[in-house]
Design a protein around this motif. Structure first.
Motif, PDB file in Angstrom:
ATOM      1  N   THR A  24      71.244  44.079  11.609  1.00  0.00           N
ATOM      2  CA  THR A  24      71.935  43.779  12.864  1.00  0.00           C
ATOM      3  C   THR A  24      73.433  43.628  12.635  1.00  0.00           C
ATOM      4  O   THR A  24      74.252  44.136  13.412  1.00  0.00           O
ATOM      5  CB  THR A  24      71.351  42.506  13.500  1.00  0.00           C
ATOM      6  N   ALA A  25      73.803  42.950  11.545  1.00  0.00           N
ATOM      7  CA  ALA A  25      75.225  42.782  11.215  1.00  0.00           C
ATOM      8  C   ALA A  25      75.868  44.127  10.887  1.00  0.00           C
ATOM      9  O   ALA A  25      77.001  44.410  11.312  1.00  0.00           O
ATOM     10  CB  ALA A  25      75.370  41.817  10.038  1.00  0.00           C
ATOM     11  N   ASP A  26      75.156  44.974  10.150  1.00  0.00           N
ATOM     12  CA  ASP A  26      75.681  46.301   9.809  1.00  0.00           C
ATOM     13  C   ASP A  26      75.878  47.150  11.063  1.00  0.00           C
ATOM     14  O   ASP A  26      76.878  47.854  11.204  1.00  0.00           O
ATOM     15  CB  ASP A  26      74.732  47.015   8.843  1.00  0.00           C
ATOM     16  N   LEU A  27      74.904  47.082  11.965  1.00  0.00           N
ATOM     17  CA  LEU A  27      74.994  47.856  13.198  1.00  0.00           C
ATOM     18  C   LEU A  27      76.141  47.348  14.068  1.00  0.00           C
ATOM     19  O   LEU A  27      76.861  48.136  14.699  1.00  0.00           O
ATOM     20  CB  LEU A  27      73.667  47.793  13.962  1.00  0.00           C
ATOM     21  N   ALA A  28      76.332  46.031  14.079  1.00  0.00           N
ATOM     22  CA  ALA A  28      77.438  45.454  14.841  1.00  0.00           C
ATOM     23  C   ALA A  28      78.779  45.903  14.283  1.00  0.00           C
ATOM     24  O   ALA A  28      79.727  46.188  15.027  1.00  0.00           O
ATOM     25  CB  ALA A  28      77.346  43.932  14.819  1.00  0.00           C
ATOM     26  N   GLY A  35      79.553  55.758  16.977  1.00  0.00           N
ATOM     27  CA  GLY A  35      78.959  56.270  18.211  1.00  0.00           C
ATOM     28  C   GLY A  35      77.461  56.045  18.306  1.00  0.00           C
ATOM     29  O   GLY A  35      76.760  56.771  19.016  1.00  0.00           O
ATOM     30  N   LEU A  36      76.965  55.011  17.602  1.00  0.00           N
ATOM     31  CA  LEU A  36      75.533  54.715  17.612  1.00  0.00           C
ATOM     32  C   LEU A  36      75.146  53.796  18.763  1.00  0.00           C
ATOM     33  O   LEU A  36      74.025  53.851  19.267  1.00  0.00           O
ATOM     34  CB  LEU A  36      75.129  54.060  16.282  1.00  0.00           C
ATOM     35  N   ILE A  37      76.066  52.914  19.140  1.00  0.00           N
ATOM     36  CA  ILE A  37      75.837  51.999  20.257  1.00  0.00           C
ATOM     37  C   ILE A  37      77.103  51.941  21.103  1.00  0.00           C
ATOM     38  O   ILE A  37      78.200  52.215  20.604  1.00  0.00           O
ATOM     39  CB  ILE A  37      75.456  50.569  19.788  1.00  0.00           C
ATOM     40  N   GLY A  38      76.944  51.563  22.349  1.00  0.00           N
ATOM     41  CA  GLY A  38      78.086  51.454  23.250  1.00  0.00           C
ATOM     42  C   GLY A  38      78.826  50.144  23.064  1.00  0.00           C
ATOM     43  O   GLY A  38      78.310  49.203  22.446  1.00  0.00           O
ATOM     44  N   ALA A  67      56.352  58.929  11.828  1.00  0.00           N
ATOM     45  CA  ALA A  67      57.577  59.694  12.073  1.00  0.00           C
ATOM     46  C   ALA A  67      58.277  59.072  13.274  1.00  0.00           C
ATOM     47  O   ALA A  67      57.668  58.879  14.326  1.00  0.00           O
ATOM     48  CB  ALA A  67      57.264  61.160  12.344  1.00  0.00           C
ATOM     49  N   ASP A  68      59.545  58.723  13.092  1.00  0.00           N
ATOM     50  CA  ASP A  68      60.349  58.214  14.198  1.00  0.00           C
ATOM     51  C   ASP A  68      61.258  59.343  14.661  1.00  0.00           C
ATOM     52  O   ASP A  68      62.115  59.815  13.907  1.00  0.00           O
ATOM     53  CB  ASP A  68      61.171  57.004  13.749  1.00  0.00           C
ATOM     54  N   VAL A  69      61.072  59.771  15.893  1.00  0.00           N
ATOM     55  CA  VAL A  69      61.760  60.954  16.419  1.00  0.00           C
ATOM     56  C   VAL A  69      63.052  60.553  17.137  1.00  0.00           C
ATOM     57  O   VAL A  69      63.040  59.660  17.983  1.00  0.00           O
ATOM     58  CB  VAL A  69      60.831  61.727  17.372  1.00  0.00           C
ATOM     59  N   GLY A  70      64.145  61.211  16.772  1.00  0.00           N
ATOM     60  CA  GLY A  70      65.438  60.890  17.375  1.00  0.00           C
ATOM     61  C   GLY A  70      65.906  59.504  16.983  1.00  0.00           C
ATOM     62  O   GLY A  70      66.308  58.711  17.828  1.00  0.00           O
ATOM     63  N   SER A  71      65.883  59.221  15.679  1.00  0.00           N
ATOM     64  CA  SER A  71      66.112  57.854  15.178  1.00  0.00           C
ATOM     65  C   SER A  71      67.475  57.282  15.539  1.00  0.00           C
ATOM     66  O   SER A  71      67.608  56.075  15.731  1.00  0.00           O
ATOM     67  CB  SER A  71      65.946  57.824  13.657  1.00  0.00           C
ATOM     68  N   GLY A  72      68.505  58.132  15.583  1.00  0.00           N
ATOM     69  CA  GLY A  72      69.821  57.653  15.993  1.00  0.00           C
ATOM     70  C   GLY A  72      70.353  56.527  15.134  1.00  0.00           C
ATOM     71  O   GLY A  72      70.651  56.687  13.956  1.00  0.00           O
ATOM     72  N   ALA A  73      70.443  55.342  15.720  1.00  0.00           N
ATOM     73  CA  ALA A  73      70.953  54.160  15.016  1.00  0.00           C
ATOM     74  C   ALA A  73      69.898  53.509  14.120  1.00  0.00           C
ATOM     75  O   ALA A  73      70.197  52.545  13.420  1.00  0.00           O
ATOM     76  CB  ALA A  73      71.466  53.141  16.029  1.00  0.00           C
ATOM     77  N   TRP A 101      74.310  57.899   8.511  1.00  0.00           N
ATOM     78  CA  TRP A 101      74.153  56.455   8.745  1.00  0.00           C
ATOM     79  C   TRP A 101      72.756  55.984   8.348  1.00  0.00           C
ATOM     80  O   TRP A 101      72.602  54.975   7.647  1.00  0.00           O
ATOM     81  CB  TRP A 101      74.419  56.121  10.213  1.00  0.00           C
ATOM     82  N   LEU A 102      71.732  56.697   8.764  1.00  0.00           N
ATOM     83  CA  LEU A 102      70.357  56.314   8.458  1.00  0.00           C
ATOM     84  C   LEU A 102      70.110  56.288   6.958  1.00  0.00           C
ATOM     85  O   LEU A 102      69.466  55.369   6.428  1.00  0.00           O
ATOM     86  CB  LEU A 102      69.379  57.276   9.137  1.00  0.00           C
ATOM     87  N   SER A 103      70.613  57.284   6.258  1.00  0.00           N
ATOM     88  CA  SER A 103      70.430  57.355   4.804  1.00  0.00           C
ATOM     89  C   SER A 103      71.162  56.219   4.104  1.00  0.00           C
ATOM     90  O   SER A 103      70.611  55.545   3.224  1.00  0.00           O
ATOM     91  CB  SER A 103      70.935  58.704   4.275  1.00  0.00           C
TER      92      SER A 103
END
Length: 205
Positions: A24-28, A35-38, A67-73, A101-103
């Protein structure tokens, strides 16, 4: 300013809560720049995104493949991978920036149960036990695109909004063609004080 961690998070993630906090901290920190979150999402990052996705964890088959499709963030793929370490997750994402980002994030979190594929769902050629997706497309498109990832007994688990029943009605032909019978909508989260989350669930027969 990032949302204060809700009580439901610790109930949901248990001894994996520190990983959830790090993600959560990394995503913030990086999400808006990449461009992963608004820009408005920091104020509801936990409740609307992390906890929302984590509610799927009890439905994930332990020791299986997802399988998670369209993983995005990484929503829900990375969240589920950190919550269910005994299951193998393949995160499928066509956009190079998001794949990077995912990797990088799965490596930062030390998630050895994650593989990242740059592809579309219909291009991968892999087979898994379950498919997850969130905010990708309507069921009439999503179901046919994901069907090739599953054999008989495989399960679709899609996080959906309040109009999911309308989506099911509009996709009836595609559901039948995909061999999906008696699809159901589960409402999760209320039992732990989280914002209610709707999940479309159907099995290939």
């Amino acid at each position: 300013m990032i949302e204060v961690e809700p009580v439901a998070a610790a109930k949901l993630f248990g001894d994996r809560i520190e990983l959830a906090r790090q993600y959560t901290a990394d995503l913030a920190e990086h999400g808006e720049i990449l461009g992963l979150i608004g820009p408005q999402e920091l104020a509801r990052l936990w409740s609307r995104h992390v906890v929302n996705c984590g509610l799927l964890a009890p439905l994930i088959r332990r020791g299986g493949t997802v399988a998670d499709v369209g993983s995005g963030a990484g929503l829900p793929g990375l969240v589920l991978a950190l919550a269910v370490p005994e299951t193998s997750f393949t995160l499928i994402e066509p956009m190079e920036r998001r794949v990077a980002w995912l990797s990088e994030e799965s490596e930062r979190l030390g998630l050895e149960n994650v593989t990242v594929l740059r592809a579309r769902a219909e291009e991968t050629g892999i087979a898994v036990d379950q498919v997850t997706a969130r905010a990708v497309s309507a069921l009439r498109t999503l179901v046919p695109n994901c069907r090739g990832l599953l054999s008989v007994g495989g399960e679709m688990l899609f996080l959906k909004g309040a109009s999911v029943e309308d989506e099911i009605a509009a996709a009836r032909k595609q559901l039948l063609k995909a061999g999906l019978r008696d699809p159901e909508v589960l409402v999760l989260g209320e039992e732990i004080g989280a914002e209610p989350t709707r999940v479309f669930r159907a099995t290939v027969v």
